[in-house]
Design a protein around this motif. Structure first.
Motif, short mmCIF file in Angstrom:
data_model
loop_
_atom_site.label_atom_id
_atom_site.label_comp_id
_atom_site.label_asym_id
_atom_site.label_seq_id
_atom_site.Cartn_x
_atom_site.Cartn_y
_atom_site.Cartn_z
N ALA A 136 0.68 -1.11 -0.03
CA ALA A 136 -0.22 -0.08 0.12
C ALA A 136 0.90 1.31 0.03
CB ALA A 136 -0.70 0.07 1.18
N LYS A 137 2.03 1.16 0.69
CA LYS A 137 2.91 2.16 0.79
C LYS A 137 4.10 1.90 0.03
CE LYS A 137 1.17 4.02 5.10
NZ LYS A 137 1.17 3.74 6.56
N PRO A 138 4.82 3.09 -0.51
CA PRO A 138 5.94 2.82 -1.02
C PRO A 138 7.05 2.36 -0.35
CG PRO A 138 5.26 5.00 -1.69
CD PRO A 138 4.45 4.57 -0.66
N VAL A 139 7.72 1.09 -0.83
CA VAL A 139 8.93 0.58 0.17
C VAL A 139 10.14 1.70 -0.17
CG1 VAL A 139 10.34 -1.48 0.32
CG2 VAL A 139 8.12 -1.48 -0.41
N PRO A 140 10.82 1.87 1.06
CA PRO A 140 11.96 2.79 0.77
C PRO A 140 12.94 2.24 -0.09
CG PRO A 140 11.64 2.10 3.32
CD PRO A 140 10.74 1.41 2.27
N THR A 190 11.13 -4.48 -9.89
CA THR A 190 11.14 -4.63 -8.32
C THR A 190 10.63 -2.99 -8.12
OG1 THR A 190 12.99 -5.97 -8.10
CG2 THR A 190 12.74 -4.29 -6.38
N ALA A 191 11.23 -1.89 -8.77
CA ALA A 191 10.43 -0.80 -8.45
C ALA A 191 9.03 -0.67 -8.74
CB ALA A 191 11.26 0.31 -9.40
N LEU A 192 8.64 -0.98 -9.89
CA LEU A 192 7.29 -1.25 -10.25
C LEU A 192 6.27 -1.76 -9.20
CD1 LEU A 192 5.63 0.14 -12.81
CD2 LEU A 192 5.84 -2.44 -13.78
N TYR A 193 6.55 -3.20 -8.83
CA TYR A 193 5.67 -3.98 -8.30
C TYR A 193 5.93 -3.38 -6.74
CZ TYR A 193 3.76 -6.86 -11.62
OH TYR A 193 3.07 -7.48 -12.76
N PHE A 194 6.98 -3.15 -6.13
CA PHE A 194 7.11 -2.87 -4.76
C PHE A 194 6.95 -1.32 -4.59
CE2 PHE A 194 8.77 -7.01 -5.18
CZ PHE A 194 8.51 -7.53 -4.06
N GLY A 195 7.07 -0.35 -5.41
CA GLY A 195 7.40 1.07 -5.19
C GLY A 195 6.38 2.12 -5.78
N VAL A 196 5.89 1.45 -7.05
CA VAL A 196 5.05 2.23 -7.88
C VAL A 196 3.40 1.99 -8.06
CG1 VAL A 196 4.87 3.15 -10.45
CG2 VAL A 196 6.99 3.16 -9.18
N MET A 197 3.37 0.79 -8.55
CA MET A 197 2.13 0.24 -8.94
C MET A 197 1.03 -0.10 -7.72
SD MET A 197 1.87 -2.40 -12.23
CE MET A 197 2.15 -4.04 -11.19
N GLN A 198 -0.32 0.66 -8.02
CA GLN A 198 -1.35 0.29 -6.98
C GLN A 198 -1.87 -1.11 -7.35
OE1 GLN A 198 -3.60 3.81 -6.22
NE2 GLN A 198 -1.88 5.03 -6.81
N HIS A 199 -1.59 -2.13 -6.50
CA HIS A 199 -2.10 -3.23 -7.15
C HIS A 199 -2.56 -4.04 -5.82
CE1 HIS A 199 1.85 -5.38 -6.94
NE2 HIS A 199 1.79 -4.39 -6.51
N ASP A 241 -7.46 -10.97 -9.12
CA ASP A 241 -8.63 -10.71 -9.89
C ASP A 241 -8.03 -10.33 -11.43
OD1 ASP A 241 -10.84 -9.33 -11.09
OD2 ASP A 241 -10.19 -7.78 -10.09
N MET A 242 -8.34 -11.23 -12.23
CA MET A 242 -7.97 -11.24 -13.43
C MET A 242 -8.18 -9.79 -14.40
SD MET A 242 -6.35 -12.99 -15.65
CE MET A 242 -5.89 -13.63 -17.41
N ASP A 243 -9.26 -9.25 -14.19
CA ASP A 243 -9.70 -8.17 -14.43
C ASP A 243 -8.87 -6.76 -14.22
OD1 ASP A 243 -11.39 -9.28 -16.36
OD2 ASP A 243 -13.34 -8.68 -14.97
N GLY A 244 -8.57 -6.84 -12.87
CA GLY A 244 -7.89 -5.83 -12.37
C GLY A 244 -8.48 -4.55 -12.24
N ALA A 245 -9.78 -4.63 -11.99
CA ALA A 245 -10.60 -3.16 -12.16
C ALA A 245 -9.92 -2.48 -10.89
CB ALA A 245 -11.99 -3.44 -12.04
N GLY A 246 -10.01 -1.10 -11.10
CA GLY A 246 -9.26 -0.52 -9.84
C GLY A 246 -7.89 -0.71 -9.15
N GLN A 247 -7.12 -1.23 -10.39
CA GLN A 247 -5.77 -1.37 -10.01
C GLN A 247 -5.03 -1.16 -11.28
OE1 GLN A 247 -4.59 -5.39 -8.19
NE2 GLN A 247 -6.68 -5.93 -8.28
N ASP A 248 -3.56 -0.80 -10.83
CA ASP A 248 -2.75 -0.67 -12.17
C ASP A 248 -2.46 -1.97 -12.53
OD1 ASP A 248 -2.56 2.25 -11.50
OD2 ASP A 248 -0.71 2.15 -10.42
N LEU A 249 -2.19 -2.01 -13.75
CA LEU A 249 -1.87 -3.49 -14.41
C LEU A 249 -0.66 -3.25 -15.22
CD1 LEU A 249 -5.25 -4.00 -16.47
CD2 LEU A 249 -4.78 -4.69 -13.94
N PHE A 250 0.08 -4.65 -15.25
CA PHE A 250 1.37 -4.47 -16.01
C PHE A 250 1.28 -5.77 -16.92
CE2 PHE A 250 5.51 -6.84 -16.56
CZ PHE A 250 6.13 -6.03 -17.21
N PHE A 251 1.74 -5.44 -18.27
CA PHE A 251 1.92 -6.71 -19.23
C PHE A 251 3.02 -6.58 -19.74
CE2 PHE A 251 -2.73 -5.33 -19.38
CZ PHE A 251 -3.29 -6.16 -19.53
N LEU A 252 3.71 -7.93 -19.67
CA LEU A 252 5.16 -8.47 -19.78
C LEU A 252 4.81 -8.77 -21.55
CD1 LEU A 252 8.14 -8.96 -19.34
CD2 LEU A 252 7.44 -11.35 -18.84
#
Ligand code: TPP
Ligand code: MG
Length: 292
Positions: free
Chosen positions: A10-14, A52-61, A67-78
Protein backbone atom coordinates in the motif's frame (compact mmCIF):
# COMPACT_ATOMS: atom_id res chain seq x y z
CA UNK A 1 7.98 -6.68 8.72
CA UNK A 2 9.08 -8.93 5.88
CA UNK A 3 7.86 -7.92 2.44
CA UNK A 4 7.37 -11.63 1.81
CA UNK A 5 4.25 -11.59 3.90
CA UNK A 6 2.96 -8.28 2.58
CA UNK A 7 0.28 -9.03 -0.02
CA UNK A 8 -0.48 -5.46 -1.04
CA UNK A 9 2.28 -2.86 -0.97
CA UNK A 10 0.00 0.00 0.00
CA UNK A 11 2.86 2.37 0.79
CA UNK A 12 6.06 2.82 -1.23
CA UNK A 13 8.93 0.72 0.09
CA UNK A 14 12.11 2.72 0.92
CA UNK A 15 14.75 2.83 -1.82
CA UNK A 16 17.29 0.86 0.24
CA UNK A 17 14.72 -1.91 0.69
CA UNK A 18 13.93 -1.92 -3.04
CA UNK A 19 17.63 -2.44 -3.76
CA UNK A 20 17.71 -5.32 -1.29
CA UNK A 21 14.66 -6.90 -2.91
CA UNK A 22 16.29 -6.57 -6.35
CA UNK A 23 19.32 -8.64 -5.28
CA UNK A 24 17.01 -11.41 -4.07
CA UNK A 25 15.12 -11.22 -7.36
CA UNK A 26 18.44 -11.65 -9.17
CA UNK A 27 19.23 -14.70 -7.03
CA UNK A 28 15.80 -16.10 -7.86
CA UNK A 29 16.48 -15.58 -11.58
CA UNK A 30 19.77 -17.46 -11.74
CA UNK A 31 18.53 -20.19 -9.40
CA UNK A 32 15.36 -20.78 -11.47
CA UNK A 33 17.28 -21.00 -14.73
CA UNK A 34 20.03 -23.15 -13.23
CA UNK A 35 17.48 -25.46 -11.61
CA UNK A 36 16.03 -26.61 -14.89
CA UNK A 37 19.04 -25.79 -17.11
CA UNK A 38 17.00 -23.60 -19.44
CA UNK A 39 15.56 -20.13 -19.61
CA UNK A 40 16.61 -16.53 -20.10
CA UNK A 41 18.81 -14.96 -17.40
CA UNK A 42 20.30 -12.03 -19.36
CA UNK A 43 17.25 -9.85 -20.01
CA UNK A 44 15.76 -10.93 -16.69
CA UNK A 45 18.74 -9.63 -14.72
CA UNK A 46 18.70 -6.36 -16.69
CA UNK A 47 15.03 -5.76 -15.81
CA UNK A 48 15.23 -6.76 -12.14
CA UNK A 49 15.50 -3.17 -10.90
CA UNK A 50 12.61 -1.94 -13.02
CA UNK A 51 10.19 -4.71 -12.10
CA UNK A 52 11.11 -4.41 -8.43
CA UNK A 53 10.50 -0.65 -8.55
CA UNK A 54 7.20 -1.17 -10.33
CA UNK A 55 5.72 -3.92 -8.16
CA UNK A 56 7.06 -2.77 -4.78
CA UNK A 57 7.25 0.98 -5.18
CA UNK A 58 5.02 2.30 -7.93
CA UNK A 59 2.00 0.26 -8.93
CA UNK A 60 -1.22 0.31 -7.00
CA UNK A 61 -2.22 -3.32 -6.99
CA UNK A 62 -3.71 -6.01 -4.79
CA UNK A 63 -2.07 -9.39 -5.40
CA UNK A 64 -4.69 -11.40 -3.53
CA UNK A 65 -7.49 -12.15 -3.91
CA UNK A 66 -6.41 -12.52 -7.51
CA UNK A 67 -8.62 -10.67 -9.96
CA UNK A 68 -7.94 -11.17 -13.66
CA UNK A 69 -9.76 -7.98 -14.70
CA UNK A 70 -7.80 -5.85 -12.28
CA UNK A 71 -10.52 -3.20 -12.07
CA UNK A 72 -9.38 -0.37 -9.80
CA UNK A 73 -5.76 -1.57 -9.99
CA UNK A 74 -2.73 -0.61 -12.07
CA UNK A 75 -1.94 -3.36 -14.56
CA UNK A 76 1.34 -4.60 -16.01
CA UNK A 77 1.80 -6.58 -19.23
CA UNK A 78 5.10 -8.32 -19.97
CA UNK A 79 5.47 -8.30 -23.74
CA UNK A 80 8.99 -9.80 -23.90
CA UNK A 81 7.75 -12.99 -22.27
CA UNK A 82 11.09 -14.80 -22.44
CA UNK A 83 12.22 -12.84 -19.35
CA UNK A 84 9.69 -14.78 -17.29
CA UNK A 85 12.21 -15.58 -14.47
CA UNK A 86 12.24 -11.95 -13.33
CA UNK A 87 8.47 -11.64 -13.73
CA UNK A 88 7.77 -14.79 -11.70
CA UNK A 89 10.20 -13.75 -8.97
CA UNK A 90 8.67 -10.30 -8.56
CA UNK A 91 5.13 -11.71 -8.62
CA UNK A 92 6.00 -14.28 -5.96
CA UNK A 93 7.93 -11.88 -3.76
CA UNK A 94 5.13 -9.30 -3.89
CA UNK A 95 2.55 -11.84 -2.78
CA UNK A 96 0.81 -13.28 -5.86
CA UNK A 97 1.87 -16.88 -5.10
CA UNK A 98 4.26 -18.65 -2.72
CA UNK A 99 7.97 -18.11 -3.46
CA UNK A 100 8.59 -21.86 -3.14
CA UNK A 101 6.65 -22.34 -6.38
CA UNK A 102 9.62 -20.72 -8.19
CA UNK A 103 11.27 -24.16 -7.83
CA UNK A 104 8.81 -25.49 -10.44
CA UNK A 105 9.96 -23.06 -13.15
CA UNK A 106 9.75 -24.65 -16.63
CA UNK A 107 8.86 -28.07 -15.23
CA UNK A 108 6.07 -30.28 -16.58
CA UNK A 109 2.65 -29.30 -15.19
CA UNK A 110 4.09 -26.18 -13.55
CA UNK A 111 2.11 -22.94 -13.55
CA UNK A 112 5.46 -21.24 -14.30
CA UNK A 113 5.94 -22.12 -17.95
CA UNK A 114 9.01 -20.92 -19.84
CA UNK A 115 6.86 -18.22 -21.36
CA UNK A 116 3.90 -16.97 -19.29
CA UNK A 117 0.50 -18.38 -20.13
CA UNK A 118 -2.95 -17.52 -18.82
CA UNK A 119 -4.52 -20.99 -18.94
CA UNK A 120 -2.21 -22.16 -16.15
CA UNK A 121 -4.05 -19.74 -13.87
CA UNK A 122 -0.96 -18.25 -12.25
CA UNK A 123 -2.00 -15.14 -10.28
CA UNK A 124 -0.37 -12.03 -11.74
CA UNK A 125 -0.31 -13.19 -15.35
CA UNK A 126 -2.92 -11.40 -17.47
CA UNK A 127 -1.65 -12.27 -20.94
CA UNK A 128 0.33 -15.03 -22.60
CA UNK A 129 3.58 -13.72 -24.04
CA UNK A 130 6.67 -15.03 -25.73
CA UNK A 131 5.64 -14.34 -29.27
CA UNK A 132 7.18 -10.90 -29.43
CA UNK A 133 5.33 -7.77 -30.51
CA UNK A 134 1.89 -8.34 -29.05
CA UNK A 135 1.97 -6.77 -25.61
CA UNK A 136 1.63 -3.17 -26.64
CA UNK A 137 -1.64 -3.94 -28.42
CA UNK A 138 -2.89 -5.80 -25.34
CA UNK A 139 -1.86 -2.94 -23.04
CA UNK A 140 -3.65 -0.43 -25.24
CA UNK A 141 -6.81 -2.55 -25.17
CA UNK A 142 -6.69 -2.76 -21.38
CA UNK A 143 -6.05 0.99 -21.10
CA UNK A 144 -9.03 1.75 -23.35
CA UNK A 145 -11.18 -0.61 -21.29
CA UNK A 146 -10.21 1.28 -18.15
CA UNK A 147 -11.26 4.53 -19.78
CA UNK A 148 -14.61 3.08 -20.84
CA UNK A 149 -15.18 1.77 -17.32
CA UNK A 150 -14.29 5.06 -15.65
CA UNK A 151 -11.31 3.37 -13.97
CA UNK A 152 -8.57 5.94 -13.32
CA UNK A 153 -5.73 3.42 -12.74
CA UNK A 154 -2.84 3.01 -15.19
CA UNK A 155 -1.52 0.34 -17.53
CA UNK A 156 2.20 -0.44 -17.83
CA UNK A 157 3.90 -2.52 -20.51
CA UNK A 158 7.50 -3.73 -20.97
CA UNK A 159 9.17 -4.52 -24.29
CA UNK A 160 12.59 -5.64 -25.41
CA UNK A 161 14.52 -3.40 -27.80
CA UNK A 162 14.92 -6.28 -30.23
CA UNK A 163 11.17 -6.74 -29.91
CA UNK A 164 10.70 -3.28 -31.40
CA UNK A 165 11.67 -4.78 -34.76
CA UNK A 166 8.18 -6.31 -34.85
CA UNK A 167 5.80 -4.41 -37.17
CA UNK A 168 2.86 -4.82 -34.79
CA UNK A 169 4.61 -2.56 -32.28
CA UNK A 170 4.51 0.36 -34.67
CA UNK A 171 0.89 -0.20 -35.69
CA UNK A 172 0.06 -0.13 -31.99
CA UNK A 173 2.22 2.96 -31.42
CA UNK A 174 0.35 4.82 -34.14
CA UNK A 175 -3.02 3.73 -32.77
CA UNK A 176 -2.28 4.66 -29.14
CA UNK A 177 -1.29 8.20 -30.04
CA UNK A 178 -4.19 8.66 -32.48
CA UNK A 179 -6.70 7.49 -29.88
CA UNK A 180 -5.06 9.52 -27.08
CA UNK A 181 -4.43 6.50 -24.86
CA UNK A 182 -2.92 8.64 -22.13
CA UNK A 183 -3.36 6.17 -19.24
CA UNK A 184 -0.60 3.98 -20.63
CA UNK A 185 3.09 3.97 -19.61
CA UNK A 186 5.13 1.73 -21.88
CA UNK A 187 8.78 0.91 -21.28
CA UNK A 188 11.64 -0.53 -23.28
CA UNK A 189 14.48 -2.68 -21.96
CA UNK A 190 17.02 -0.75 -24.06
CA UNK A 191 19.98 -3.09 -23.56
CA UNK A 192 21.25 -2.97 -27.13
CA UNK A 193 21.32 -6.79 -27.27
CA UNK A 194 19.08 -9.48 -28.67
CA UNK A 195 19.17 -13.23 -29.17
CA UNK A 196 21.78 -13.30 -31.94
CA UNK A 197 23.92 -10.28 -31.17
CA UNK A 198 23.83 -6.53 -30.77
CA UNK A 199 20.67 -4.81 -31.97
CA UNK A 200 22.90 -2.45 -33.93
CA UNK A 201 24.25 -5.37 -35.97
CA UNK A 202 21.03 -7.37 -36.35
CA UNK A 203 18.62 -4.57 -37.30
CA UNK A 204 19.43 -1.08 -35.96
CA UNK A 205 16.61 0.92 -34.38
CA UNK A 206 18.04 4.34 -35.19
CA UNK A 207 17.04 7.27 -33.01
CA UNK A 208 14.41 5.61 -30.84
CA UNK A 209 13.54 8.73 -28.90
CA UNK A 210 12.91 10.65 -32.11
CA UNK A 211 10.87 7.77 -33.52
CA UNK A 212 8.51 7.42 -30.55
CA UNK A 213 8.19 11.20 -30.38
CA UNK A 214 7.34 11.34 -34.08
CA UNK A 215 4.67 8.69 -33.46
CA UNK A 216 3.05 11.08 -30.97
CA UNK A 217 4.31 9.69 -27.66
CA UNK A 218 5.68 11.60 -24.68
CA UNK A 219 9.15 10.06 -24.29
CA UNK A 220 11.41 9.83 -21.23
CA UNK A 221 14.83 8.20 -20.90
CA UNK A 222 16.46 6.79 -17.81
CA UNK A 223 19.09 4.45 -16.46
CA UNK A 224 17.10 1.25 -15.95
CA UNK A 225 19.64 -0.17 -13.51
CA UNK A 226 19.68 2.79 -11.12
CA UNK A 227 16.86 2.46 -8.57
CA UNK A 228 16.84 6.15 -7.66
CA UNK A 229 16.74 7.24 -11.30
CA UNK A 230 14.05 4.69 -12.08
CA UNK A 231 11.77 5.85 -9.28
CA UNK A 232 12.21 9.47 -10.29
CA UNK A 233 11.46 8.70 -13.94
CA UNK A 234 8.46 6.54 -13.11
CA UNK A 235 7.05 9.35 -10.97
CA UNK A 236 7.64 11.80 -13.80
CA UNK A 237 5.98 9.42 -16.26
CA UNK A 238 2.97 9.13 -13.99
CA UNK A 239 2.70 12.92 -13.80
CA UNK A 240 2.58 13.03 -17.60
CA UNK A 241 -0.41 10.69 -17.92
CA UNK A 242 -3.85 12.13 -18.58
CA UNK A 243 -2.45 14.75 -20.94
CA UNK A 244 -3.57 13.33 -24.27
CA UNK A 245 -0.46 11.31 -25.11
CA UNK A 246 0.76 7.80 -24.26
CA UNK A 247 4.02 7.83 -22.30
CA UNK A 248 7.17 5.90 -23.20
CA UNK A 249 10.22 5.30 -21.01
CA UNK A 250 13.40 4.17 -22.75
CA UNK A 251 15.36 2.40 -20.02
CA UNK A 252 19.06 2.02 -20.67
CA UNK A 253 20.01 -1.30 -19.13
CA UNK A 254 22.77 -3.88 -19.21
CA UNK A 255 21.88 -7.44 -20.14
CA UNK A 256 23.04 -9.68 -17.27
CA UNK A 257 23.28 -6.74 -14.81
CA UNK A 258 24.51 -7.86 -11.39
CA UNK A 259 26.48 -10.92 -12.50
CA UNK A 260 29.83 -9.82 -13.92
CA UNK A 261 30.41 -12.66 -16.34
CA UNK A 262 26.91 -12.35 -17.81
CA UNK A 263 27.34 -8.66 -18.71
CA UNK A 264 28.70 -6.91 -21.81
CA UNK A 265 27.42 -9.32 -24.45
CA UNK A 266 24.26 -11.01 -25.71
CA UNK A 267 25.66 -14.44 -24.81
CA UNK A 268 23.52 -14.93 -21.71
CA UNK A 269 20.27 -14.01 -23.46
CA UNK A 270 19.02 -17.58 -23.18
CA UNK A 271 21.46 -20.03 -21.63
CA UNK A 272 21.69 -21.52 -18.15
CA UNK A 273 24.66 -21.32 -15.77
CA UNK A 274 26.30 -24.61 -14.77
CA UNK A 275 26.91 -25.48 -11.10
CA UNK A 276 30.17 -23.57 -10.89
CA UNK A 277 28.78 -20.52 -12.69
CA UNK A 278 25.76 -20.53 -10.39
CA UNK A 279 28.00 -20.35 -7.34
CA UNK A 280 30.03 -17.56 -8.94
CA UNK A 281 26.80 -15.64 -9.65
CA UNK A 282 25.29 -16.17 -6.20
CA UNK A 283 28.50 -14.93 -4.56
CA UNK A 284 27.78 -11.54 -6.17
CA UNK A 285 24.13 -11.40 -5.08
CA UNK A 286 23.43 -11.15 -1.36
CA UNK A 287 20.49 -13.22 -0.08
CA UNK A 288 18.12 -10.66 1.43
CA UNK A 289 14.61 -12.13 1.64
CA UNK A 290 15.59 -15.77 1.93
CA UNK A 291 16.01 -18.22 -0.95
CA UNK A 292 12.94 -20.22 -1.95
C1 TPP B 1 7.57 -13.16 -32.94
C2 TPP B 1 8.84 -13.72 -32.39
N1 TPP B 1 9.92 -13.80 -33.19
C3 TPP B 1 11.08 -14.31 -32.71
C4 TPP B 1 11.16 -14.75 -31.43
C5 TPP B 1 12.45 -15.36 -30.90
N2 TPP B 1 13.10 -14.50 -29.94
C6 TPP B 1 12.99 -14.71 -28.62
S1 TPP B 1 13.78 -13.58 -27.69
C7 TPP B 1 14.35 -12.78 -29.07
C8 TPP B 1 15.24 -11.58 -28.96
C9 TPP B 1 14.50 -10.38 -28.60
O1 TPP B 1 15.38 -9.33 -28.30
P1 TPP B 1 15.05 -8.35 -27.12
O2 TPP B 1 13.60 -8.03 -27.21
O3 TPP B 1 15.99 -7.23 -27.23
O4 TPP B 1 15.27 -9.22 -25.81
P2 TPP B 1 16.66 -9.45 -25.01
O5 TPP B 1 17.51 -10.35 -25.83
O6 TPP B 1 17.28 -8.12 -24.79
O7 TPP B 1 16.22 -10.09 -23.72
C10 TPP B 1 13.89 -13.41 -30.22
C11 TPP B 1 14.19 -12.97 -31.60
C12 TPP B 1 10.02 -14.65 -30.62
N3 TPP B 1 10.01 -15.02 -29.34
N4 TPP B 1 8.87 -14.12 -31.12
MG1 MG C 1 17.36 -6.43 -25.94
Amino acid sequence: MSVLSTPAPAKPVPVAELKRIATQVRRDIVRQVHGVQSGHPGGSLGCADFLTALYFGVMQHHPLPWDMDGAGQDLFFLSNGHISPVFYSVLARSGYFPAKELATFRKLDSRLQGHPTTHEGLPGVRMASGSLGQGLSVGIGAALAKKMNGDDKLVYTLHGDGELQEGQIWEAALFAAAKKVDNLISTVDYNGRQIDGDVEDVLPLGDLKAKWTAFGWDVLETNGNDMDALLKTLAEAKSRTGKGRPVMILMHTEMGQGVDFMMNSHEWHGIAPNDEQLQKALAQLPETLGDY
